[in-house]
Design a protein around this motif. Structure first.
Motif: not given
Length: 365
Positions: A176-177, A227-228, A248-252, A242-243
């Protein structure tokens, strides 16, 4: 505010110091005037100019050359920040700086030396020489990298990859990021170990940037409507690492894809820490996933840095490993510059909105 950008193996170093100190300089400080209401933070600061004393025995007078703009600065402004981090009204925003020794009363330093300091949003500071543990040498790496890839952000990425990610050839790692200094560095280090990187960013422009700059084969915009679906297609064998280094937008989206024994270093604040909003309680599901899928979760924050302040960042393994990679040009990075100390609050605002690309730095003079 018109930033300049630099990409690649060399960054512009500050010009050499030639002038001897004359009259005692004044100190320009950017201090917190009031706490933010909502997301408007740029007008929460005021500029102060104060006389500055000369150093005494064992002290140094430092002139700030480069200022690091950090997302944790926004959380320091909040009333609910941890006691050890909260910024008091009237206080200078703390951060890592590249500073030049203007006057020295210590045998270990001379005028003109460049050092990694923690003087914050101000033009000068008198410090005890013992608080400075790292001189900077442009022949090893551009001094600006001490605020990013060869400093706190690089250390977090390097530590996370070595201690938790431990990527193996053929594994899939979601970053992420991925355009930021932590994500870009960790992704490159993992890619060197044979991992397949799925980079996640916040715009199509940043997707192009990470593909072209860092060689990440897959880059996805987390704001895209599909995106999903695109992430599932990009990870047909699931996710091994998963980094997370953004809110936290990607965790779900990533959680259902995590394989048994997946590793999950957390290098950024979770959604809502900066700007609290009502949210459903997802902790039970997260704990259940940790238990049932044997996930390895560990945080890496600025509190890990040697051991708290970046001027103590002299870990010999980090200095050696990253120095060799930078000198050989195997690692790439991106820096964006804003000119003028008085623009630090606007630069922070820009960082919070995600409008920057790569490491954001203010050139003071």
């Amino acid at each position: 505010m018109t930033p300049t950008t630099h990409l690649g193996a060399r960054a512009p170093d500050p010009p050499p110091h030639r002038a001897a100190i004359g009259a005692t300089p004044s100190n320009t400080r950017v201090v917190l005037a009031h706490r933010p209401s909502g997301r408007d933070i740029a007008d929460c600061f005021r500029i102060e100019r104060m006389p500055l004393r000369l150093p005494q025995n064992g002290q140094l007078l430092l002139k700030t050359e480069l200022v690091s703009i950090d997302i944790c600065s926004a959380s320091r402004m909040q009333e609910h920040a941890p006691d050890s981090d909260i910024l008091a009204l009237g206080q200078v925003m703390p951060c890592s700086t590249v500073s030049r020794v203007v006057a020295s009363r210590h045998a270990g330093f001379k005028a003109g030396d460049l050092v990694l300091a923690h003087t914050g949003w101000q033009s000068h500071q008198v410090v005890d020489a013992t608080s400075i543990r790292r001189k900077l040498y442009p022949g090893v790496a551009p001094v600006s990298t001490a605020l990013g890839i060869y400093g706190m952000y690089g250390f977090i990425a390097w530590s996370a990859v070595r201690e938790v990610c431990q990527p193996r050839p053929g594994e899939t790692m979601v970053v992420a990021a991925a355009s930021g200094p932590i994500g870009a560095t960790a992704g490159q280090l993992a890619q060197m170990r044979g991992a397949r990187i799925v980079a996640v960013t916040s715009s199509e422009e940043k997707c192009r940037h990470v593909r072209e700059t860092y060689g990440f084969s897959v880059a996805l915009d987390r704001h895209a409507d599909d995106f999903a679906d695109r992430l599932r297609l990009a990870c047909p064998d699931g996710v091994d690492v998963f980094l997370e280094s953004v809110h936290g937008h990607c965790i779900d989206t990533v959680m259902p894809l995590l394989n048994d024994g997946a590793r999950m270093p957390l290098c950024g604040m979770m959604e809502g820490e900066l700007w609290p909003e009502p949210a459903t309680d997802r902790l039970p599901a997260f704990l259940d996933a940790i238990l049932m899928r044997r996930l390895v979760v560990r945080s890496f924050t600025h509190r890990d840095i040697a051991r708290l302040h970046p001027q103590f960042l002299v870990d010999p393994g980090f200095i050696s490993d990253m120095g060799a990679l930078l000198r050989s040009e195997r690692l790439r990075w991106h820096e964006e510059y804003v000119d003028g100390l008085e623009l630090a609050p606007l630069a922070l605002s820009r960082l919070v909105r995600g409008d920057n690309l790569g490491k954001l730095i203010v050139r003071v003079g």
